[in-house]
Design a protein around this motif. Sequence first.
Motif, mmCIF file in Angstrom:
data_model
loop_
_atom_site.group_PDB
_atom_site.id
_atom_site.type_symbol
_atom_site.label_atom_id
_atom_site.label_comp_id
_atom_site.label_asym_id
_atom_site.label_seq_id
_atom_site.Cartn_x
_atom_site.Cartn_y
_atom_site.Cartn_z
ATOM 1 N N CYS A 3 0.847 -1.202 0.000
ATOM 2 C CA CYS A 3 0.000 0.000 0.000
ATOM 3 C C CYS A 3 0.876 1.242 0.000
ATOM 4 N N GLY A 4 0.592 2.135 -0.933
ATOM 5 C CA GLY A 4 1.426 3.325 -1.085
ATOM 6 C C GLY A 4 0.865 4.519 -0.327
ATOM 7 N N PRO A 5 1.427 5.677 -0.588
ATOM 8 C CA PRO A 5 1.050 6.858 0.185
ATOM 9 C C PRO A 5 -0.274 7.468 -0.266
ATOM 10 N N THR A 6 -0.927 8.109 0.687
ATOM 11 C CA THR A 6 -2.050 8.971 0.353
ATOM 12 C C THR A 6 -1.431 10.353 0.167
ATOM 13 N N VAL A 7 -1.509 10.868 -1.055
ATOM 14 C CA VAL A 7 -0.646 12.011 -1.391
ATOM 15 C C VAL A 7 -1.316 13.367 -1.119
ATOM 16 N N GLU B 199 5.646 -2.691 12.123
ATOM 17 C CA GLU B 199 5.261 -1.883 13.295
ATOM 18 C C GLU B 199 5.545 -0.409 13.014
ATOM 19 N N HIS B 200 5.000 0.420 13.845
ATOM 20 C CA HIS B 200 5.161 1.851 13.617
ATOM 21 C C HIS B 200 6.506 2.401 14.065
ATOM 22 N N LEU B 201 6.796 3.557 13.536
ATOM 23 C CA LEU B 201 7.937 4.332 13.998
ATOM 24 C C LEU B 201 7.415 5.380 14.972
ATOM 25 N N THR B 202 8.101 5.529 16.088
ATOM 26 C CA THR B 202 7.757 6.608 17.021
ATOM 27 C C THR B 202 8.970 7.531 17.126
ATOM 28 N N CYS C 206 1.503 -6.093 1.830
ATOM 29 C CA CYS C 206 2.138 -5.435 2.991
ATOM 30 C C CYS C 206 1.544 -4.068 3.270
ATOM 31 N N GLY C 207 1.894 -3.587 4.444
ATOM 32 C CA GLY C 207 1.565 -2.218 4.850
ATOM 33 C C GLY C 207 2.009 -2.054 6.291
ATOM 34 N N GLY C 208 1.763 -0.892 6.852
ATOM 35 C CA GLY C 208 2.021 -0.700 8.276
ATOM 36 C C GLY C 208 0.880 -1.316 9.080
ATOM 37 N N VAL C 209 1.096 -1.510 10.379
ATOM 38 C CA VAL C 209 0.072 -2.189 11.196
ATOM 39 C C VAL C 209 -1.273 -1.450 11.214
ATOM 40 N N ASP C 210 -1.242 -0.136 11.015
ATOM 41 C CA ASP C 210 -2.514 0.616 11.005
ATOM 42 C C ASP C 210 -3.382 0.221 9.811
ATOM 43 N N ASN C 211 -2.772 -0.412 8.802
ATOM 44 C CA ASN C 211 -3.543 -0.834 7.626
ATOM 45 C C ASN C 211 -4.350 -2.117 7.862
ATOM 46 N N ILE C 212 -4.025 -2.850 8.942
ATOM 47 C CA ILE C 212 -4.667 -4.172 9.116
ATOM 48 C C ILE C 212 -6.189 -4.012 9.199
ATOM 49 N N PRO D 61 5.551 12.531 2.594
ATOM 50 C CA PRO D 61 5.634 11.374 3.482
ATOM 51 C C PRO D 61 6.391 11.731 4.753
ATOM 52 N N HIS D 62 5.983 11.165 5.902
ATOM 53 C CA HIS D 62 6.778 11.360 7.107
ATOM 54 C C HIS D 62 7.674 10.135 7.284
ATOM 55 N N ILE D 63 8.585 10.210 8.267
ATOM 56 C CA ILE D 63 9.570 9.129 8.360
ATOM 57 C C ILE D 63 8.940 7.801 8.784
ATOM 58 N N GLY D 64 7.729 7.849 9.368
ATOM 59 C CA GLY D 64 7.016 6.610 9.676
ATOM 60 C C GLY D 64 6.621 5.907 8.388
ATOM 61 N N ASN D 65 6.025 6.651 7.456
ATOM 62 C CA ASN D 65 5.682 6.062 6.152
ATOM 63 C C ASN D 65 6.944 5.478 5.513
ATOM 64 N N LEU D 66 8.034 6.241 5.611
ATOM 65 C CA LEU D 66 9.266 5.815 4.933
ATOM 66 C C LEU D 66 9.843 4.548 5.569
ATOM 67 N N ARG D 67 9.651 4.410 6.875
ATOM 68 C CA ARG D 67 10.099 3.177 7.527
ATOM 69 C C ARG D 67 9.394 1.972 6.880
ATOM 70 N N THR D 68 8.086 2.117 6.689
ATOM 71 C CA THR D 68 7.334 1.018 6.080
ATOM 72 C C THR D 68 7.811 0.764 4.647
ATOM 73 N N PHE D 69 8.056 1.823 3.890
ATOM 74 C CA PHE D 69 8.502 1.622 2.496
ATOM 75 C C PHE D 69 9.892 0.974 2.449
ATOM 76 N N VAL D 70 10.762 1.315 3.410
ATOM 77 C CA VAL D 70 12.090 0.694 3.448
ATOM 78 C C VAL D 70 11.965 -0.784 3.846
HETATM 79 P P1 AMP Z 1 -0.629 6.582 4.315
HETATM 80 O O1 AMP Z 1 0.042 7.595 3.433
HETATM 81 O O2 AMP Z 1 -1.127 7.121 5.605
HETATM 82 O O3 AMP Z 1 -1.696 5.811 3.572
HETATM 83 O O4 AMP Z 1 0.483 5.519 4.749
HETATM 84 C C1 AMP Z 1 1.416 4.912 3.887
HETATM 85 C C2 AMP Z 1 2.088 3.735 4.593
HETATM 86 O O5 AMP Z 1 2.759 4.177 5.792
HETATM 87 C C3 AMP Z 1 1.076 2.688 5.091
HETATM 88 O O6 AMP Z 1 1.619 1.395 4.846
HETATM 89 C C4 AMP Z 1 0.954 2.952 6.579
HETATM 90 O O7 AMP Z 1 0.598 1.789 7.277
HETATM 91 C C5 AMP Z 1 2.368 3.389 6.918
HETATM 92 N N1 AMP Z 1 2.475 4.212 8.148
HETATM 93 C C6 AMP Z 1 1.700 5.240 8.549
HETATM 94 N N2 AMP Z 1 2.127 5.768 9.738
HETATM 95 C C7 AMP Z 1 3.237 5.062 10.097
HETATM 96 C C8 AMP Z 1 4.177 5.097 11.204
HETATM 97 N N3 AMP Z 1 4.094 5.994 12.188
HETATM 98 N N4 AMP Z 1 5.175 4.192 11.218
HETATM 99 C C9 AMP Z 1 5.315 3.272 10.223
HETATM 100 N N5 AMP Z 1 4.481 3.184 9.155
HETATM 101 C C10 AMP Z 1 3.456 4.057 9.079
#
Ligand code: AMP
Length: 475
Positions: free
Chosen positions: A30-34, A260-263, A227-233, A38-47
């Motif tokens: 799952c990609g970004p909602t543009v 998992e998320h990045l904090t 795949c995606g971040g846990v918030d996508n489940i 992107p914040h570094i949490g999104n980027l963690r998931t993409f990496v």
């Molecule tokens: P979004 O642009 O919000 O649709 O998110 C893009 C991707 O980033 C999705 O796979 C989300 O699950 C992931 N994501 C959003 N917030 C975080 C975070 N804090 N840490 C890691 N991944 C995240």
Amino acid sequence: MDKLSFFNTLGRRLEGFESLESGRVGLYTCGPTVYSSPHIGNLRTFVFEDVLRRTLELFGYEVTQVMNLTDVEDKIIAGALAAGVDIDTFTQPFIDQFFADLDRLGVKPASAYPRATEHIAGMIAMIEELIAREHAYEADGSVYFQVSSSTDYGALSGIDLCNVRRGSRVQDDEYAKDDIRDFVLWKACKPGEPSWDSPWGAGRPGWHIECSAMSKALLGESFDIHCGGVDNIFPHHENEIAQSEGASGKRFVRYWLHSEHLTVDGEKMSKSLGNQYTLDDLVEKGVALRAVRYLFVSVHYRQRLNFTMESVEKAGSALRRLDEMCFHLTHAERVPAIRRERDLVTAAREMVDAFRGELAHDLNVSGALGALFGLVKEVNRALPDGITDAEHEEVRAALSTVDSVLGVLDSECWAERDSGDGDSLSDAEIEERLAQRQAARAERDFAEADRLRDELVAAGIVVEDGPNGTVWRRG
Ligand code: AMP
Ligand code: ZN
């Protein structure tokens, strides 16, 4: 050969990996909602997804990775209306930023980046199929998925919606739903909103159907990994399963992997806390991009990653150890033969085997990095006695295998020994750069400090940071 296994969110257990088609993997991420950078949490998931894809490639799979761009969605529409521009004009800078960030973090490009706005016809066709199979119904120009029609709903997330009261209202624009659990597939548009024609009148797709339709278009009705971040489940991926399986009658995805998320400093990122960093924010603080990637890669994807300045500095020093070893390796004296306890050809081969074995086990990066740094120690111990051509080649080959997954090594350190013999800089110039580097470090401008060091390394200067300060010599 080691066999890959992954922790499947569906079933919550480790499972041996078998692809649907031998030697090939379909991977949807799952990609970004543009609507913002992107914040570094999104980027963690993409990496994480990049490391997964590179690991699959290391194991010989040909991977088709699809990452969607969600370019129509409520926040985007609100942003475009507020800015007084159409949604393409509004989203383009964020799309550009997203691609630039992936590139800066060494993320390999996906095979396709479908945009939701280019797949509206496929979404409408899937919604029609869902209505025909009695999984969806129309009400006041909108269409809803009927959750009670899906027997497995909740299997991915473990969320049981049975106790949710029927008939309560959630959102004003979804007042026509039969059941609070139902979710929207097609939204009737309000005046002034962007819309597409459909059998139910002008409107726009719901978010979840976007991924179901785009994954079907590019990977087929059934594919290997999602795949995606846990918030996508929940609800996103739970709803994708209900839609895709409801429309096709087939198993949608075999393996679900979630990071998992990045904090930041132990807190969830949020605008109000002022800790929602973009990559540019980190660069402005003097953080080196390679150190960010190393940090992201080095924490297991199912562990929360707590970003602190200290953690990224530690990542930087781990990288320096690697760079220095690579540099010494390139510049070590070559000898025709050597006797040592274990030759480096064997050590390098065994490291690659261990590295692969660790990654095979649900991407156990800490084990994999442990194997790598074990070799670093061994090479550093061996180099003062010289190295044979065979050892040199084998260690180099091992490092490039490792880096095909990690993507963190600095190509400057690989520069062949006569590409820079140290004569291009005078002693005074070298001392001056080292002083500038020291000053940059004191100001915590690590990007500049690394740049200066790289410049010296490229000129063939060996720079060593020790307990008594920094020493240098010509390589
Ligand atoms: P979004 O642009 O919000 O649709 O998110 C893009 C991707 O980033 C999705 O796979 C989300 O699950 C992931 N994501 C959003 N917030 C975080 C975070 N804090 N840490 C890691 N991944 C995240
Ligand atoms: Zn999605």
